[in-house]
Scaffold this active site. Structure first.
Site, mmCIF file in Angstrom:
data_model
loop_
_atom_site.group_PDB
_atom_site.id
_atom_site.type_symbol
_atom_site.label_atom_id
_atom_site.label_comp_id
_atom_site.label_asym_id
_atom_site.label_seq_id
_atom_site.Cartn_x
_atom_site.Cartn_y
_atom_site.Cartn_z
ATOM 1 C CG HIS A 1 -2.106 0.891 1.059
ATOM 2 N ND1 HIS A 1 -2.037 2.271 1.127
ATOM 3 C CD2 HIS A 1 -3.409 0.591 0.801
ATOM 4 C CE1 HIS A 1 -3.246 2.783 0.919
ATOM 5 N NE2 HIS A 1 -4.088 1.780 0.718
ATOM 6 C CG HIS A 2 1.752 5.101 -2.780
ATOM 7 N ND1 HIS A 2 2.703 5.901 -2.197
ATOM 8 C CD2 HIS A 2 1.996 5.147 -4.109
ATOM 9 C CE1 HIS A 2 3.481 6.424 -3.136
ATOM 10 N NE2 HIS A 2 3.084 5.976 -4.301
ATOM 11 C CB ALA A 3 -0.792 4.502 3.404
ATOM 12 C CG ASN B 1 4.191 8.026 0.305
ATOM 13 O OD1 ASN B 1 4.232 7.418 -0.740
ATOM 14 N ND2 ASN B 1 3.480 7.599 1.347
#
Length: 451
Positions: free
Chosen positions: A138-140, A301
């Site tokens: 997941h990008h989180a 990120n």
């Protein structure tokens, strides 16, 4: 409980069935000489035996105050490795096309938020004897650049190395001696935040009046800039890095400029096939990593964004490459003068319009902030191996969004550039045609530069 950063929380908040917010990667491996039919099974057995899961791979979103989600992380103590690590086999005849069909389905499904947000699928049954590993995060949890670097750390440059390393058991890399402490970093961040407003205003002035940068909402509307569904189609192919470098040297540009020009030519051919080529040039959003070497797998990120004029309005590949090179040079000059937190703030301004896509009617009525996301991520410069199996292909697979139905991501892998394409299955028909057009576009650039 650990608080989720605002940027990471946005990836959780914006996720829906139509918008899975995970990045993935498809790796193709050639077994070592002498490997028997049990080789892949032995890798799987070794994987699920690895139970020492690092904290980043035990994180899942917490629910607090009786139902509020997406504000904090909780850590699972008991990880069900059999759930996260799965073994699959392709139906006969086991073509790469069948592998991509399976990958497309896996890339379309949401990660379970009641468990840590990652999966790995070990796939066998290819008719040429190779096997594959598809991984998604997941990008989180972790951005694409960090994920690729982490997967690279799990491999070895020694073909004789038979030790298996798994991404979920790799310890975080410690900062090198002499690097700043967390307190020093926080102090510098606070000082930079205090100057953020004036610096951002100066940058905006430079962009508008001095640098003439490409700005959001200057892009034409295309068939890619529409509301999307939840199903994905993935396509992947490799090109020789030497071919790209030959064009780079002949034209006096960067490798990334040539990659962008390859994509621009392919997009022009594809849109023309569908009678959908606009008269004005497409605009690409190009992510750039803002991590230091000590933050390569630190999670979260830290990605900046540039906007690039792709020059798709011209049929001349040499002029298109020149337009792309000039556009990227101007943007990089401005970014190079900014401290990282200010670069992040300006990047957030660039991509902020994507959040407006959730407003009913916005995508269909407003001009797109840009047409497509094209990423070029550093990969291994030498051949890499997993228990002696050579990494033949390393294809990154990213995220499609409302208004951004197509994504192209590229990573270098030894002597190749590996392209991973992800598109909305409904909005981007015959995605694999773009692979044909990428080859044609590179051939055009070779002829135009006299290579």
């Amino acid at each position: 409980m650990e608080l989720i950063s605002p940027v990471d929380a946005m990836f959780l908040l914006f996720e829906s069935r139509e918008h899975p917010m995970h990045a993935g990667g498809l790796q193709l491996f050639e077994p070592p000489e002498g490997a028997d039919s049990e080789f892949v099974g032995e890798i799987y057995d070794d994987m699920i035996a690895r139970q020492d899961v690092q904290p980043a791979f035990r994180k899942r979103p917490a629910t607090i105050f009786g139902g509020i989600a997406n504000l904090g992380w909780t850590y699972d103590e008991d990880i069900d490795i059999d759930y996260h690590v799965r073994r699959s086999a392709l139906p006969a005849p086991g073509r790469v096309r069948d592998l991509l069909v399976l990958t497309s389905r896996l890339h379309s499904s949401l990660l379970d938020r009641h468990r840590p947000l990652w999966e790995l699928h070990l796939v066998e049954g290819l008719n040429d004897g190779r096997f594959a590993i598809y991984t998604k995060f997941h990008h989180a949890l972790i951005d694409g650049v960090s994920a690729l670097r982490l997967m690279q750390r799990a491999l070895s440059a020694d073909p004789r190395d038979r030790q298996l390393r798994t991404v979920w058991t790799l310890p975080r890399q410690e900062p090198r001696p002499g690097t700043s402490s967390r307190l020093q970093s926080l102090i510098r961040t606070a000082e930079t935040v205090a100057a953020l407003g004036p610096s951002t205003l100066r940058l905006t002035r430079a962009a508008l009046w001095e640098q003439q940068l490409t700005l959001p909402f200057a892009a034409p509307r295309t068939m890619f800039n529409v509301k999307i569904g939840g199903a994905r189609r993935c396509a992947a192919q490799s090109w020789s890095l030497d071919r790209v470098k030959n064009v780079k040297r002949a034209a006096g540009v960067t490798v990334n400029d040539v990659v962008l020009a390859m994509c621009a030519g392919a997009l022009r051919y594809y849109l023309a096939e569908h009678n959908a080529l606009p008269d004005t040039p497409l605009i690409a959003m190009v992510p750039v990593s803002l991590r230091s070497a000590d933050e390569s797998d630190s999670g979260g990120n830290r990605v900046g964004t540039l906007l690039c004029n792709l020059g798709t309005h011209t049929s001349d590949p040499a002029k298109r490459l020149e337009t792309i090179g000039a556009s990227m040079r101007r943007s990089k000059t401005v970014f190079a003068e900014l401290p990282r937190i200010q670069a992040l703030a300006v990047s957030a301004f660039t991509i902020a319009p994507l959040g407006l896509a959730a407003i009913p009617g916005f995508v269909s009525s407003a001009p797109p902030p840009f047409n497509i996301v094209i990423s070029n991520v550093p990969g291994p410069a030498e051949p890499m191996y997993c228990r002696g199996a050579r990494l033949d292909g390393n294809y990154p697979l990213s995220i499609a969004l409302d208004g951004q139905a197509l994504n192209i991501t590229v990573v270098n892998n030894a002597d190749n550039l590996d392209f991973g394409l992800v598109g909305c299955r409904r909005s981007v028909p015959h995605l694999q045609r773009l692979l044909v057009h990428l080859e044609t576009s590179l051939s055009d650039l070779e002829r135009a530069t006299g290579v």
